[in-house]
Design an enzyme around this catalytic site. Structure first.
Site, mmCIF file in Angstrom:
data_model
loop_
_atom_site.group_PDB
_atom_site.id
_atom_site.type_symbol
_atom_site.label_atom_id
_atom_site.label_comp_id
_atom_site.label_asym_id
_atom_site.label_seq_id
_atom_site.Cartn_x
_atom_site.Cartn_y
_atom_site.Cartn_z
ATOM 1 N N THR A 119 -5.757 -8.877 5.639
ATOM 2 C CA THR A 119 -6.836 -9.362 6.510
ATOM 3 C C THR A 119 -8.130 -8.705 6.034
ATOM 4 O O THR A 119 -8.109 -7.864 5.121
ATOM 5 C CB THR A 119 -6.579 -8.977 7.979
ATOM 6 O OG1 THR A 119 -6.554 -7.547 8.067
ATOM 7 C CG2 THR A 119 -5.274 -9.550 8.490
ATOM 8 N N LEU A 127 -9.624 -3.663 5.549
ATOM 9 C CA LEU A 127 -8.976 -3.085 4.362
ATOM 10 C C LEU A 127 -7.762 -2.212 4.713
ATOM 11 O O LEU A 127 -7.884 -1.270 5.509
ATOM 12 C CB LEU A 127 -9.995 -2.255 3.569
ATOM 13 C CG LEU A 127 -9.488 -1.622 2.282
ATOM 14 C CD1 LEU A 127 -9.215 -2.670 1.229
ATOM 15 C CD2 LEU A 127 -10.461 -0.580 1.771
ATOM 16 N N HIS A 136 0.859 -1.181 0.000
ATOM 17 C CA HIS A 136 0.000 0.000 0.000
ATOM 18 C C HIS A 136 0.901 1.238 0.000
ATOM 19 O O HIS A 136 1.840 1.322 0.794
ATOM 20 C CB HIS A 136 -0.897 -0.001 1.237
ATOM 21 C CG HIS A 136 -1.855 1.152 1.258
ATOM 22 N ND1 HIS A 136 -2.993 1.193 0.467
ATOM 23 C CD2 HIS A 136 -1.827 2.322 1.935
ATOM 24 C CE1 HIS A 136 -3.612 2.337 0.673
ATOM 25 N NE2 HIS A 136 -2.932 3.046 1.555
#
Ligand code: GRF
Length: 201
Positions: free
Chosen positions: A141, A144, A109
């Site tokens: 997981t 988000l 990310h």
């Protein structure tokens, strides 16, 4: 040999960095497939050129998230992966899908999580006026962009930065930390135990 399936939606530069590092550093790993939810994902061309099987499961062909994720999982399972690597895969995944790959699915990310989850992270960083920004590799997981953190890279935010210049500085670091994290997993030095990241010697 660890079997890896990489999911992409676009450019696929993180996927390329992983494919290149796996070959150059001779990881005990096999990139079994690159799968996209978009036919026009640029990264598919690179995968084809490198003799990696590619597949497309278009979300447009499914009316519900559940149906799409079930079809995606079926496609992924054809390659029996030990690890699923999300590399710019722009889909929110269902709980059932995430649970199926618990402890064996990684994501990158483009922010220093837990700051700036979601989209437009570089714009969020500029608006917030933070002095440091970066990227995070984490286990996926159901929450988000909030899975257990494996690695982070920090870059400075410079005066005069635009979303583009900042994104580029972050991306350069993504290409360092993501292959390194995947390599650790492949070498049995990274795992998820009781929802906590475990690093071996
Ligand atoms: C990267 O910034 C990644 O962190 C984010 O989406 C972008 C994908 O870039 N999830 P690429 O497709 O790997 O080039």
């Amino acid at each position: 040999m660890t079997s890896i399936v990489i999911l992409i939606s676009g450019r696929g530069s993180n996927m390329q960095a992983i494919v290149r590092a796996a070959a150059a550093e001779q990881w005990p790993a096999h990139i079994a497939a690159v799968i996209s939810n978009r036919h026009d994902a640029q990264g598919l061309e690179f995968a084809r050129e490198h003799g990696i099987p590619v597949a497309v499961v278009s979300n447009k062909d499914y009316s519900t998230r559940d149906a799409f994720d079930a079809a995606l999982q079926e496609e992924i399972e054809r390659f029996s992966p030990d690890l699923v690597v999300l590399a710019g895969f722009l889909r929110i995944l269902t709980g059932a899908f995430v649970a199926h790959y618990a402890g064996r699915m990684l994501n990158i990310h483009p922010s220093l999580l837990p700051a700036f989850p979601g989209l437009a992270t570089h714009r969020q960083a500029l608006v917030a006026g933070v002095k440091n920004h970066g990227a995070t590799v984490h286990f996926v997981t159901a929450d988000l962009d909030h899975g257990p953190i494996v690695a982070q890279a920090v870059v400075p935010v410079l005066s005069g930065d635009t979303e583009e210049t900042l994104a580029l500085r972050v991306l350069e670091q993504e290409h360092v930390i993501y292959p390194a994290a995947v390599r650790s997993f492949v070498e049995g030095k990274l795992a998820l135990h009781n929802n906590k990241v475990w690093f071996g010697a």
